[in-house]
Design a protein around this motif. Structure first.
Motif, PDB file in Angstrom:
ATOM      1  N   VAL A   3      40.915  72.593  43.430  1.00 50.67           N
ATOM      2  CA  VAL A   3      40.113  72.153  42.747  1.00 50.67           C
ATOM      3  C   VAL A   3      38.396  72.084  42.658  1.00 50.67           C
ATOM      4  O   VAL A   3      38.307  72.600  44.077  1.00 50.67           O
ATOM      5  N   PHE A   5      35.457  71.146  41.256  1.00 49.73           N
ATOM      6  CA  PHE A   5      34.557  70.315  41.609  1.00 49.73           C
ATOM      7  C   PHE A   5      34.842  68.912  41.153  1.00 49.73           C
ATOM      8  O   PHE A   5      36.227  68.797  40.230  1.00 49.73           O
ATOM      9  N   GLN A   6      34.691  68.097  41.760  1.00 48.33           N
ATOM     10  CA  GLN A   6      34.842  67.182  41.715  1.00 48.33           C
ATOM     11  C   GLN A   6      33.505  66.311  40.519  1.00 48.33           C
ATOM     12  O   GLN A   6      34.214  64.732  40.019  1.00 48.33           O
ATOM     13  N   PRO A 116      35.949  63.253  23.906  1.00 50.03           N
ATOM     14  CA  PRO A 116      37.142  63.617  24.687  1.00 50.03           C
ATOM     15  C   PRO A 116      38.149  62.974  24.081  1.00 50.03           C
ATOM     16  O   PRO A 116      39.296  62.148  24.269  1.00 50.03           O
ATOM     17  N   GLY A 150      33.982  70.159  28.529  1.00 53.39           N
ATOM     18  CA  GLY A 150      35.035  69.210  29.069  1.00 53.39           C
ATOM     19  C   GLY A 150      35.030  69.561  29.735  1.00 53.39           C
ATOM     20  O   GLY A 150      35.705  68.764  30.782  1.00 53.39           O
ATOM     21  N   ALA A 151      34.341  70.235  30.899  1.00 53.31           N
ATOM     22  CA  ALA A 151      34.249  69.931  32.546  1.00 53.31           C
ATOM     23  C   ALA A 151      33.145  69.082  32.619  1.00 53.31           C
ATOM     24  O   ALA A 151      33.291  67.694  33.617  1.00 53.31           O
ATOM     25  N   GLY A 153      33.072  66.344  30.544  1.00 52.99           N
ATOM     26  CA  GLY A 153      34.482  64.670  30.777  1.00 52.99           C
ATOM     27  C   GLY A 153      35.540  64.931  31.309  1.00 52.99           C
ATOM     28  O   GLY A 153      35.596  63.946  31.473  1.00 52.99           O
ATOM     29  N   PHE A 154      35.092  66.565  31.636  1.00 52.16           N
ATOM     30  CA  PHE A 154      36.296  65.929  32.878  1.00 52.16           C
ATOM     31  C   PHE A 154      36.131  65.085  34.112  1.00 52.16           C
ATOM     32  O   PHE A 154      37.302  64.279  34.873  1.00 52.16           O
ATOM     33  N   ALA A 157      36.054  61.313  33.325  1.00 55.19           N
ATOM     34  CA  ALA A 157      37.089  60.982  33.009  1.00 55.19           C
ATOM     35  C   ALA A 157      38.486  60.509  34.865  1.00 55.19           C
ATOM     36  O   ALA A 157      38.800  59.443  34.621  1.00 55.19           O
ATOM     37  N   ASN A 158      37.699  61.452  35.159  1.00 55.19           N
ATOM     38  CA  ASN A 158      38.232  61.055  36.655  1.00 55.19           C
ATOM     39  C   ASN A 158      37.730  60.232  37.696  1.00 55.19           C
ATOM     40  O   ASN A 158      37.370  59.355  38.910  1.00 55.19           O
ATOM     41  N   ALA A 160      35.067  57.848  35.802  1.00 57.34           N
ATOM     42  CA  ALA A 160      35.110  56.862  35.375  1.00 57.34           C
ATOM     43  C   ALA A 160      35.610  56.566  34.312  1.00 57.34           C
ATOM     44  O   ALA A 160      37.196  56.358  34.550  1.00 57.34           O
ATOM     45  N   ILE A 162      37.374  57.384  30.304  1.00 56.97           N
ATOM     46  CA  ILE A 162      36.900  57.401  28.460  1.00 56.97           C
ATOM     47  C   ILE A 162      37.322  56.981  27.467  1.00 56.97           C
ATOM     48  O   ILE A 162      37.466  57.663  26.516  1.00 56.97           O
ATOM     49  N   SER A 163      37.665  55.778  27.799  1.00 57.44           N
ATOM     50  CA  SER A 163      38.791  55.012  27.028  1.00 57.44           C
ATOM     51  C   SER A 163      38.226  53.702  26.383  1.00 57.44           C
ATOM     52  O   SER A 163      37.360  53.344  27.221  1.00 57.44           O
TER      53      SER A 163
ATOM     54  N   MET B   1      43.808  62.956  41.089  1.00 56.33           N
ATOM     55  CA  MET B   1      42.955  62.749  39.861  1.00 56.33           C
ATOM     56  C   MET B   1      43.696  62.508  38.970  1.00 56.33           C
ATOM     57  O   MET B   1      44.724  63.318  38.593  1.00 56.33           O
ATOM     58  N   LYS B   2      43.802  61.344  37.652  1.00 55.56           N
ATOM     59  CA  LYS B   2      44.333  61.186  36.687  1.00 55.56           C
ATOM     60  C   LYS B   2      44.053  61.994  36.185  1.00 55.56           C
ATOM     61  O   LYS B   2      44.981  62.854  35.075  1.00 55.56           O
ATOM     62  N   PHE B   3      42.907  63.178  35.682  1.00 58.39           N
ATOM     63  CA  PHE B   3      42.775  64.269  34.377  1.00 58.39           C
ATOM     64  C   PHE B   3      42.751  65.652  35.447  1.00 58.39           C
ATOM     65  O   PHE B   3      42.058  66.135  36.174  1.00 58.39           O
ATOM     66  N   VAL B   6      41.063  70.908  31.323  1.00 59.61           N
ATOM     67  CA  VAL B   6      40.461  70.283  30.123  1.00 59.61           C
ATOM     68  C   VAL B   6      41.017  70.236  29.037  1.00 59.61           C
ATOM     69  O   VAL B   6      40.263  69.683  28.595  1.00 59.61           O
ATOM     70  N   ILE B   9      40.684  66.544  28.458  1.00 64.59           N
ATOM     71  CA  ILE B   9      39.397  66.516  27.478  1.00 64.59           C
ATOM     72  C   ILE B   9      39.067  66.538  25.947  1.00 64.59           C
ATOM     73  O   ILE B   9      38.457  65.925  25.183  1.00 64.59           O
ATOM     74  N   ILE B  10      39.122  68.237  26.138  1.00 61.38           N
ATOM     75  CA  ILE B  10      39.204  68.818  24.589  1.00 61.38           C
ATOM     76  C   ILE B  10      40.260  68.909  24.181  1.00 61.38           C
ATOM     77  O   ILE B  10      40.863  69.690  24.458  1.00 61.38           O
ATOM     78  N   ILE B 125      46.091  56.250  28.987  1.00 58.21           N
ATOM     79  CA  ILE B 125      45.054  56.060  29.346  1.00 58.21           C
ATOM     80  C   ILE B 125      43.542  56.159  29.313  1.00 58.21           C
ATOM     81  O   ILE B 125      42.703  56.677  29.652  1.00 58.21           O
ATOM     82  N   GLY B 126      43.593  56.979  27.943  1.00 53.54           N
ATOM     83  CA  GLY B 126      42.321  57.288  27.301  1.00 53.54           C
ATOM     84  C   GLY B 126      42.516  59.026  26.701  1.00 53.54           C
ATOM     85  O   GLY B 126      43.736  59.913  28.130  1.00 53.54           O
TER      86      GLY B 126
END
Lengths: 298, 220
Positions: A3, A5-6, A116, A150-151, A153-154, A157-158, A160, A162-163, B1-3, B6, B9-10, B125-126
């Motif tokens: 990974v 970046f987080q 997303p 996407g970066a 959004g990633f 999503a991890n 917080a 995106i739903s 990590m849930k996601f 990329v 997301i896209i 989950i989204g």
């Protein structure tokens, strides 16, 4: 599995240190985590871009949803731009119309690319195809726009959500708008830090946005929220490119969004029990569309 | 990590209108079908939280049925899944529940045919991503993003080693594994995520191992 970046701070630090675009780090992370080649990953994003283009084209020709609640507004906005009388500017309104076009296609159960999510699918392509006319990017730069989006959004999503059901509309259209802002900044030649500022400025202004879909449909107010998400993203990107910074760092804004989502009443998170869905007209529309009958198979 | 990708997301490319309520729902239906091993003849679909409130408006209902018919998220036939289900001999019923589940987008599918019945609970989950949270009463966490094998077995010493050995013999690498049981000495469940799709003949071999009662797979 590696990974890179987080959170946004790590993303920007690494981009600065290695002298790379944020889109490049997202591509490299995808390669590391999926074990697939750059060519395969770029080709998949290219296909997503094509789906987005086709959805915008279809929406700009005019579509109607099954319920009749949405459809045709993208055409109205394009016609208005053509009169030359727009007040907020042609590029901004073009983005707005293309965001609307995508979500009108979505509401009509057409094919879209979740960005997303489906309910927020208009913002990123709307802004991308509008700035395309101004910045004349190559196809690869357009694909990179999606990786930069996407970066961010990633990270959301991890860290917080995106739903809409989990975090409200701030998590869907809010995230999408921030993602778009960051990608616009990169495409326009801004620094990775400016991308982060664009994201932070955008999301700050989307905080608290509730998910209150009339009749539980992804139509009202979703389509117009995408329009305003696109406008918000463009203005915030311009602010970031002008050198404006966010006093609250990007990751802290994302953290605030998460906690606001947690504190939000379930009535305001995609249940159609509160907000616009609970207005007299909202309820009347729901009753008109679904009546009292429960749909069920044999 | 849930996601982890990329493309969570896209993406996915999908039929509208909702990634969590339409695309995620289709995936829950499709994974449930995979776990059952074939198309069921009947299914009762219990919907919780936001799914229960908005499933008709989001096409959650047709998407789950489409998934049970093996349709992917971007399959245009999702729109006519109800009619196609009737033709395919799949009867279905939706039951909105008022009880709260841990996640607001949860569906429990109780499906079966003349041979067997199975219950699968999934959460969306989204962004179209899902997790399978329960199978036949067993709590588990399965993303559906990796090929996986589910093995129901008697809770006896050596069962886990025998299954792992069988996979090793076929050069199948285990990425993640969880074992859970309802009560010591009774029934247990192995959830094994693997790196590549699993051949039907490996599933058959595992099913011959002593104390194994049921083997299901999810390919990807």
């Amino acid at each position: 599995m590696d990974v890179l970046f987080q959170n946004v701070r790590e993303l920007v630090e690494r981009a600065d240190k290695e002298g790379k675009f944020i889109s490049e780090l997202m591509i490299e992370q995808e390669m590391a985590m999926s074990g697939r080649t750059r060519e395969v990953i770029m080709a998949q994003m290219d296909r997503n871009l094509t789906v987005m283009e086709e959805a915008v084209e279809r929406g700009l020709k005019g579509v109607q949803s099954v319920t009749g609640l949405t459809g045709g507004d993208a055409v109205l906005i394009q016609n208005y731009i053509a009169t030359g009388k727009s007040l907020s500017g042609d590029l901004l309104l073009d983005a707005v119309s293309k965001a609307v076009a995508t979500n009108e296609v979505n509401a009509a159960m057409g094919t879209i690319c979740a960005t997303p999510t489906a309910g927020s699918a208009g913002v990123v392509p709307g802004t991308l195809f509008a700035v395309q006319n101004k910045l004349n990017p190559t196809r690869e730069q357009m694909i990179r726009f999606l990786f930069t989006s996407g970066a961010f959004g990633f990270v959301v999503a991890n860290n917080a959500s995106i739903s809409g059901a989990a975090g409200g509309c701030q998590a869907e259209v809010g995230s999408a708008a921030g993602m778009a802002a960051a990608a616009i900044v990169e495409m326009a030649g801004g620094t990775p830090q400016q991308c982060a500022e664009g994201f932070a400025i955008t999301l700050k202004n989307m905080l608290g946005l509730v998910c209150d879909p009339v009749a539980g449909l992804v139509e009202v107010p979703c389509v117009k929220r995408n329009a305003m998400g696109a406008a918000n993203a463009l203005v915030a990107a311009d602010m970031a490119l002008a050198g404006v910074t966010s006093r609250i760092p990007c990751d802290e804004v994302i953290g605030a969004m998460y906690r606001i989502g947690q504190a939000m009443s379930p009535n305001l998170k995609e249940t159609a029990r509160g907000g616009l869905a609970a207005t007299p007209t909202g309820r009347a529309l729901a009753a008109k569309i679904f009546g009292g009958a429960v749909m069920q198979g044999e | 990590m849930k996601f982890t990708s990329v493309f969570d997301i896209i993406g996915p490319v999908m039929i509208g209108p909702s990634s969590s309520h339409t695309a995620g729902a289709a995936r829950i239906g499709r994974v449930a079908r995979d776990l059952f091993g074939r198309q069921p003849k009947y299914v009762k679909i219990y919907l919780y939280g936001s799914f229960a409130e908005t499933y008709r408006g989001h096409g959650t209902d047709i998407a789950i049925v489409g998934g049970l018919l093996d349709y992917d998220t971007d399959d245009e036939r999702i729109k006519i899944a109800f009619e196609n289900a009737k033709q395919a001999g799949l009867s279905f019923e939706f039951i909105p529940e008022t009880a709260n589940r841990e996640h607001p987008n949860t569906a429990r599918l109780v499906m079966g045919d003349d041979e067997s019945e199975m219950s699968v609970e999934g959460i969306s989950i989204g962004g179209g991503k899902i997790e399978i949270s329960e199978v036949n009463g067993f709590k588990l966490r399965l993303t559906g993003g990796m090929p996986a094998i589910l093995v129901v077995h008697d809770d006896r010493a050596g069962c886990i080693a025998n299954v792992a050995n069988c996979l090793a013999m076929h050069d199948v690498n285990i990425g993640h594994m969880e074992v859970s049981r309802i009560e010591r000495g009774l029934t247990a469940l192995m959830v094994i995520e693997v790196d590549q799709n699993i051949d039907e003949r490996i599933i058959e071999q595992i099913s011959y191992i002593p104390h194994i009662t049921k083997v299901s797979k999810i390919n990807n």
